[in-house]
Motif scaffolding. Structure first.
Motif, PDB file in Angstrom:
ATOM      1  N   GLU A 160      48.938  36.045 111.114  1.00  0.00           N
ATOM      2  CA  GLU A 160      49.616  36.224 109.931  1.00  0.00           C
ATOM      3  C   GLU A 160      49.676  37.092 109.076  1.00  0.00           C
ATOM      4  O   GLU A 160      51.003  37.114 108.295  1.00  0.00           O
ATOM      5  CB  GLU A 160      50.349  34.768 109.562  1.00  0.00           C
ATOM      6  N   LYS A 161      48.753  38.027 109.300  1.00  0.00           N
ATOM      7  CA  LYS A 161      48.318  38.664 108.120  1.00  0.00           C
ATOM      8  C   LYS A 161      49.286  40.438 108.439  1.00  0.00           C
ATOM      9  O   LYS A 161      49.248  39.994 109.880  1.00  0.00           O
ATOM     10  CB  LYS A 161      46.245  39.487 108.067  1.00  0.00           C
ATOM     11  N   TYR A 162      49.618  41.221 107.550  1.00  0.00           N
ATOM     12  CA  TYR A 162      49.952  42.636 107.858  1.00  0.00           C
ATOM     13  C   TYR A 162      49.688  43.190 107.241  1.00  0.00           C
ATOM     14  O   TYR A 162      49.625  43.418 105.895  1.00  0.00           O
ATOM     15  CB  TYR A 162      51.417  42.324 108.861  1.00  0.00           C
ATOM     16  N   GLN A 163      49.743  44.521 107.314  1.00  0.00           N
ATOM     17  CA  GLN A 163      50.177  46.149 106.251  1.00  0.00           C
ATOM     18  C   GLN A 163      51.287  46.165 107.178  1.00  0.00           C
ATOM     19  O   GLN A 163      51.752  47.197 108.317  1.00  0.00           O
ATOM     20  CB  GLN A 163      48.803  46.773 106.210  1.00  0.00           C
ATOM     21  N   LEU A 164      52.478  46.876 105.912  1.00  0.00           N
ATOM     22  CA  LEU A 164      53.604  47.830 106.388  1.00  0.00           C
ATOM     23  C   LEU A 164      53.837  48.524 105.388  1.00  0.00           C
ATOM     24  O   LEU A 164      53.865  48.277 104.553  1.00  0.00           O
ATOM     25  CB  LEU A 164      54.963  46.305 107.361  1.00  0.00           C
ATOM     26  N   GLU A 165      53.786  50.113 106.521  1.00  0.00           N
ATOM     27  CA  GLU A 165      54.517  51.191 105.793  1.00  0.00           C
ATOM     28  C   GLU A 165      56.042  51.362 105.417  1.00  0.00           C
ATOM     29  O   GLU A 165      56.504  51.657 106.842  1.00  0.00           O
ATOM     30  CB  GLU A 165      53.757  51.775 105.886  1.00  0.00           C
ATOM     31  N   TYR A 166      56.729  50.901 105.238  1.00  0.00           N
ATOM     32  CA  TYR A 166      58.244  51.004 104.924  1.00  0.00           C
ATOM     33  C   TYR A 166      59.043  51.838 103.677  1.00  0.00           C
ATOM     34  O   TYR A 166      58.907  51.422 102.884  1.00  0.00           O
ATOM     35  CB  TYR A 166      58.772  49.789 105.185  1.00  0.00           C
ATOM     36  N   LEU A 167      59.539  52.806 103.852  1.00  0.00           N
ATOM     37  CA  LEU A 167      60.609  53.619 102.737  1.00  0.00           C
ATOM     38  C   LEU A 167      59.601  53.254 101.549  1.00  0.00           C
ATOM     39  O   LEU A 167      59.868  53.722 100.433  1.00  0.00           O
ATOM     40  CB  LEU A 167      61.814  52.321 102.346  1.00  0.00           C
ATOM     41  N   GLY A 168      58.725  53.967 101.784  1.00  0.00           N
ATOM     42  CA  GLY A 168      57.678  54.852 100.057  1.00  0.00           C
ATOM     43  C   GLY A 168      56.771  53.163 100.039  1.00  0.00           C
ATOM     44  O   GLY A 168      56.027  53.064  98.898  1.00  0.00           O
ATOM     45  N   PHE A 222      53.688  46.491 101.979  1.00  0.00           N
ATOM     46  CA  PHE A 222      53.860  45.345 102.066  1.00  0.00           C
ATOM     47  C   PHE A 222      52.669  45.059 102.930  1.00  0.00           C
ATOM     48  O   PHE A 222      51.727  44.530 103.854  1.00  0.00           O
ATOM     49  CB  PHE A 222      54.734  44.941 103.107  1.00  0.00           C
ATOM     50  N   LEU A 223      52.290  43.939 101.670  1.00  0.00           N
ATOM     51  CA  LEU A 223      50.674  43.714 102.353  1.00  0.00           C
ATOM     52  C   LEU A 223      50.646  42.240 101.709  1.00  0.00           C
ATOM     53  O   LEU A 223      50.258  41.823 100.706  1.00  0.00           O
ATOM     54  CB  LEU A 223      49.258  44.073 100.887  1.00  0.00           C
ATOM     55  N   TYR A 224      50.821  41.303 103.495  1.00  0.00           N
ATOM     56  CA  TYR A 224      50.137  40.117 103.614  1.00  0.00           C
ATOM     57  C   TYR A 224      48.858  40.003 103.602  1.00  0.00           C
ATOM     58  O   TYR A 224      48.922  39.654 105.430  1.00  0.00           O
ATOM     59  CB  TYR A 224      50.944  38.880 103.463  1.00  0.00           C
ATOM     60  N   ASP A 225      47.937  38.729 102.744  1.00  0.00           N
ATOM     61  CA  ASP A 225      47.128  37.886 102.879  1.00  0.00           C
ATOM     62  C   ASP A 225      46.681  36.952 104.133  1.00  0.00           C
ATOM     63  O   ASP A 225      45.692  36.613 103.946  1.00  0.00           O
ATOM     64  CB  ASP A 225      45.637  38.667 102.157  1.00  0.00           C
ATOM     65  N   GLY A 226      47.599  36.333 104.174  1.00  0.00           N
ATOM     66  CA  GLY A 226      47.550  34.969 104.910  1.00  0.00           C
ATOM     67  C   GLY A 226      47.964  34.319 103.563  1.00  0.00           C
ATOM     68  O   GLY A 226      48.371  32.778 103.981  1.00  0.00           O
ATOM     69  N   LYS A 227      47.722  34.308 102.181  1.00  0.00           N
ATOM     70  CA  LYS A 227      48.344  33.945 101.385  1.00  0.00           C
ATOM     71  C   LYS A 227      49.092  34.173 100.330  1.00  0.00           C
ATOM     72  O   LYS A 227      50.083  33.235 100.000  1.00  0.00           O
ATOM     73  CB  LYS A 227      47.285  33.194 100.550  1.00  0.00           C
ATOM     74  N   LYS A 228      49.142  35.846 100.029  1.00  0.00           N
ATOM     75  CA  LYS A 228      49.736  35.864  99.215  1.00  0.00           C
ATOM     76  C   LYS A 228      50.464  37.424  99.960  1.00  0.00           C
ATOM     77  O   LYS A 228      49.312  38.335 100.133  1.00  0.00           O
ATOM     78  CB  LYS A 228      48.850  36.607  97.744  1.00  0.00           C
ATOM     79  N   LEU A 229      52.016  38.478  98.723  1.00  0.00           N
ATOM     80  CA  LEU A 229      52.364  39.353  99.445  1.00  0.00           C
ATOM     81  C   LEU A 229      52.578  40.004  98.496  1.00  0.00           C
ATOM     82  O   LEU A 229      52.738  39.680  97.607  1.00  0.00           O
ATOM     83  CB  LEU A 229      53.780  38.816  99.836  1.00  0.00           C
ATOM     84  N   HIS A 230      51.875  41.011  98.627  1.00  0.00           N
ATOM     85  CA  HIS A 230      52.069  41.956  97.739  1.00  0.00           C
ATOM     86  C   HIS A 230      52.685  43.635  97.744  1.00  0.00           C
ATOM     87  O   HIS A 230      52.315  43.835  99.022  1.00  0.00           O
ATOM     88  CB  HIS A 230      50.467  43.130  97.837  1.00  0.00           C
ATOM     89  N   VAL A 231      53.999  43.693  97.396  1.00  0.00           N
ATOM     90  CA  VAL A 231      54.722  44.580  97.450  1.00  0.00           C
ATOM     91  C   VAL A 231      54.336  45.892  96.397  1.00  0.00           C
ATOM     92  O   VAL A 231      54.522  45.752  95.089  1.00  0.00           O
ATOM     93  CB  VAL A 231      56.360  44.317  97.201  1.00  0.00           C
ATOM     94  N   ILE A 232      54.318  46.990  97.327  1.00  0.00           N
ATOM     95  CA  ILE A 232      53.388  48.229  96.233  1.00  0.00           C
ATOM     96  C   ILE A 232      54.365  49.300  96.511  1.00  0.00           C
ATOM     97  O   ILE A 232      54.332  49.501  97.355  1.00  0.00           O
ATOM     98  CB  ILE A 232      51.989  48.904  97.054  1.00  0.00           C
ATOM     99  N   ASN A 233      55.184  50.010  94.530  1.00  0.00           N
ATOM    100  CA  ASN A 233      55.835  50.490  95.241  1.00  0.00           C
ATOM    101  C   ASN A 233      55.358  51.556  94.291  1.00  0.00           C
ATOM    102  O   ASN A 233      54.882  51.617  93.631  1.00  0.00           O
ATOM    103  CB  ASN A 233      57.096  50.170  94.140  1.00  0.00           C
ATOM    104  N   HIS A 234      55.666  52.700  95.524  1.00  0.00           N
ATOM    105  CA  HIS A 234      54.428  53.351  95.526  1.00  0.00           C
ATOM    106  C   HIS A 234      55.506  54.757  94.417  1.00  0.00           C
ATOM    107  O   HIS A 234      54.566  55.945  93.825  1.00  0.00           O
ATOM    108  CB  HIS A 234      53.798  55.049  96.278  1.00  0.00           C
ATOM    109  N   ASP A 235      56.206  55.071  94.262  1.00  0.00           N
ATOM    110  CA  ASP A 235      57.166  56.059  93.894  1.00  0.00           C
ATOM    111  C   ASP A 235      56.793  55.199  92.393  1.00  0.00           C
ATOM    112  O   ASP A 235      57.293  56.748  91.235  1.00  0.00           O
ATOM    113  CB  ASP A 235      58.734  56.062  94.155  1.00  0.00           C
TER     114      ASP A 235
END
Length: 221
Positions: A77-85, A88-101
């Motif tokens: 269920e874990k994932y690391q998605l790179e999309y539109l800059g 999205f890092l989901y560690d199985g418990k928390k989702l981290h949405v990292i806006n690099h811009d």
């Protein structure tokens, strides 16, 4: 999260309700189960993808805009998605949405809410198991590959999704693409352009490194 990012994640990454299956839908379910079993058995998957959007009612035709590229690594269920800059890092418990811009990070408990019927990365191979009716679609030759389509229809009449077409490579039983038609007439196509499985991952691959981003002056909500 803006609508463009959300729409992309529907595809990045449906379906048995309490209905009596015809032979056609039984075949469709058997195929989907086979794909789900095979792809879920991998320790991890590295997927590059492209996404296109068509909405003729809004004047957006195929080829008007270049495809949006992205990549995702999935393990259970874990994932690391790179999309539109964004990451999205989901560690199985928390989702981290990292806006690099904007150098901003939003953290929420749990994965994205799927009650609206959207298809999120951690549910990519299991989303079909409830809430949809389905049937076998066409078998098409695409770039020398035989792609068997399965059509999925939401049971919920108020769903923002009208139809999902899942293209499956008949030889490898891997997902080739996903075409989602929205109630607003938009058609979003998610196509897997590169696939690798069972790669070596570090133990911290899906771990959010708070100090790393604080050192880079990111704001964390």
């Amino acid at each position: 999260m803006n609508s463009m990012i959300k729409m992309g994640m529907l595809c990045v990454f449906l379906l048995t309700g309490n209905v009596v299956f015809s032979q056609n839908s039984k075949e469709a379910k058997a195929l989907l189960d086979e794909v789900s079993t095979k792809m879920s058995a991998y320790k991890n998957m590295f997927i590059d993808f492209s996404q296109t959007l068509v909405n003729e009612d809004a004047g957006i035709k195929y080829g008007d805009e270049p495809p949006i590229r992205g990549e995702i690594v999935i393990s259970g269920e874990k994932y690391q998605l790179e999309y539109l800059g964004n990451t999205f890092l989901y560690d199985g418990k928390k989702l981290h949405v990292i806006n690099h811009d904007e150098k901003e990070i939003a953290i929420t408990k749990g994965d994205l809410d799927a009650d609206d019927g959207f298809i999120y990365p951690s549910k990519l191979f299991t989303f079909y198991k409830e809430g949809y009716q389905f049937k076998m679609g066409k078998l098409q030759n695409i770039n020398g590959r035989n792609i068997q389509f399965v059509s999925l229809f939401p049971i919920d009449s108020s769903s923002e999704i009208v139809k999902v077409e899942l293209g499956i490579d008949a030889k490898t039983k891997h997902i080739y693409n996903l075409i989602q038609t929205g109630s607003n007439g938009s058609k979003t196509t998610f196509t897997i352009t590169k696939f690798k499985s069972n790669e070596v991952l570090s133990d911290s691959f899906f771990t959010f490194d708070k100090q790393k981003y604080l050192a880079k002056k990111y704001t964390i909500d």
